[in-house]
Enzyme design. Sequence first.
Site, short mmCIF file in Angstrom:
data_model
loop_
_atom_site.label_atom_id
_atom_site.label_comp_id
_atom_site.label_asym_id
_atom_site.label_seq_id
_atom_site.Cartn_x
_atom_site.Cartn_y
_atom_site.Cartn_z
N ARG A 165 38.26 39.90 34.14
CA ARG A 165 38.65 38.70 34.73
C ARG A 165 37.83 38.01 35.47
NH1 ARG A 165 40.72 34.14 33.76
NH2 ARG A 165 42.82 33.60 34.27
N ASP A 168 38.34 37.04 39.21
CA ASP A 168 38.76 38.05 40.01
C ASP A 168 37.20 38.86 40.38
OD1 ASP A 168 41.27 37.77 40.11
OD2 ASP A 168 41.75 39.21 38.91
N THR A 169 36.52 39.22 39.45
CA THR A 169 35.28 40.06 39.73
C THR A 169 33.88 39.74 39.38
OG1 THR A 169 35.89 40.89 37.44
CG2 THR A 169 36.95 41.84 39.53
N GLY A 198 43.94 30.35 27.05
CA GLY A 198 44.70 30.48 26.04
C GLY A 198 43.83 30.69 24.81
N GLU A 232 40.65 40.90 24.07
CA GLU A 232 39.49 41.74 24.12
C GLU A 232 39.95 43.24 24.25
OE1 GLU A 232 36.06 39.14 26.46
OE2 GLU A 232 37.17 40.83 27.45
#
Length: 694
Positions: A165, A168-169, A198, A232
Amino acid sequence: MRISYDNNESYHHSVTCCEEDRWMQARPHKNLSITDHSTLRKCLLHPFHAMCGRKSNSKLSISSQVASAATSSDLIILSQDPSPSSSSDLNILTHAPTATSSFDFNILNQGATTTISSDFNILNNGATAVTSFDFNILNNGEASSSSLVSDNIQNNRYDVFISFRGSDTRNTFVDHLYAHLTGKGIFTFKDDMQLHKGGSISTQLRHAIKNSRVSVVVFSEDYPTSTWCLDEMSTIVNCCRNAKQIALPVFYDVDPSHVRRQNGVYEFAFDLHIKSNPHKVAEWKRDMTYLAEIAGYDIRNKPEFQEIKNIVQSITKKLDHRFLPSLDDLIGMQPHIEELESLLKLRSESDDRGCQVLGLWGMDGIGKTTLAKVLYDRISYQFDASCFIENVSKSYEDGGAIAVQKQIIHQTIKEFVLEGYSPSQISGVITRLYNMKVLIVLDDVDQLLELNINLKMLRPGSRIIITTRDVHILDLYEADIIHEIGLMNDNDARELLCRKAFKSDHSSSDYAELIPMILKYAQGLPLAIRVMGSFLYKRNTTQWRATLEGLENNPDSGIMKVLQSSFEGLEQREKEIFLHIACFFDGEREDYVKRILHACGLQPDIGIPVIAEKSYITIRNQEIHMHKMLQVLGKKIVREQHPDQPSLWSRLWLYSDFYDAMTTQPVIYLSLFSHDKNGNTFLHIYFTFPLFFF
């Protein structure tokens, strides 16, 4: 199927002539003094003219291939050296169909520039141009890439795919992990575009996942909020279940139990998805549980740097990159790899074709082993067991078939306690391979190996890859695919030279004139380009020029050592034919060369095909061609018979050496050979004598 891309010594000089009753007419005049080239020509032409029975005056047809030339009167003495640096080469044993003076004994090498240019064009059209053409076919007309990194990006083939994501990272953990992986030479896909919240993931992204060997899923707090990430993840799980892909979960800032059960910080995200994507939630939960139950890395409250090192080490071990290549090794390699993977049909739905044998064939130094290593690293993970046996010929010579069998067992079955086993017991252990889908690579095979492996018993989908310089070996193994490795094209050869000589993809303008000269000498042979480039590293233009001037008589020992090792394995007949072609017959018509070799008693009808099978020559358009490096090797071998004493060499090709031989060793003797199939009598005269002997 065959796929072609493109890549008894005697110290005297031989004259072959017809009509033995005329030889006495060639008796020389002992009191004649010769002081210039024109006089020398007359002295040579008249007696040799008489020996060969010519009707012309002072001209002699010396091994010229024209319609009116009598083949039985070919004269074998010496030949023009193709090197442009030797302006005094004797123009004998060369074709000059367009020259009106082709019957002259051309001591001053008139028209040398034209001849050399023509020979160069033949080599270009016959080798370099063909290689370049085939390379373009493999690339679908696209320019070659300098490394597998850019090719992987273009073809969606990776070692590692990272699912994460971004919010976040992306700029923290994932960025550091990506840097460590690529720094180890591991081809990694990281989506640097902002992931959509989406919709479904793109087809390109699905291909990237499916064509990766390892997928790293970085679970973070916001990971389940993205349907893109969840799609994914499901694609990765599907590849794990159906394509034996390796998945590695990393729990970045979440409790693994929350991921496994979709509760805690993950519960709210899935509650939202139930409203918008109710038909997918069950699948996502099932797949997330599947991944979370795989042994992974919980990096909460741990030193991130050390954990990243542990993850990279684990991935490296899983990939089993035994032969991680340098970027230099990969220049021009990708088209071959892609083509071979396609031919092997490793990703085919049907797996009932049985074991296939792929042969990689080409001359020494052309890159067979490098290609096999890169291919092995790319495909070995798709098999239950795999092995790469290096230098099989040496192992077979030292320990026989058992030594090779033990290496196969060690690497595939991981059985190491084999000391004291009898050959029958070793063969019994080998049968365990029949229960596996195996990949066996046998590198540098020069004879048929009795390995007691029944190919028909191996599981469907198994593959055997053999590298050899002798295509006949591949015929004996009944190879399904024979891939002839061509020489490097001009662009790749130049790039490799620059990498070695300048540690860059580009060179200084000061070397613009010198680089083509080095490449012309190397003629697309990767070994020669690497060695020459490394030797010339950090040397100035003066040193480059000096190196070029000395290449013909002082070739690089590293290159010659590799090439000569295989020469020593030839039978004596093949050695003699090789030396004849190296010194005299490159670019000559095959039928013409055969007639001369027949007269020498060398059985060319079998000898020429044998050395062609062993990659010493190629036959194109009914002409025999030999790589420049092999010509240099042949002449080096002749010189080493008696260094600095041309009069004792078995062959002469330079005027200066011929002149030296003619002024020493006043001896003449002859030997009579048999008739040919047309009833012509051939008289071979072996001679050495000084100029004053005339």
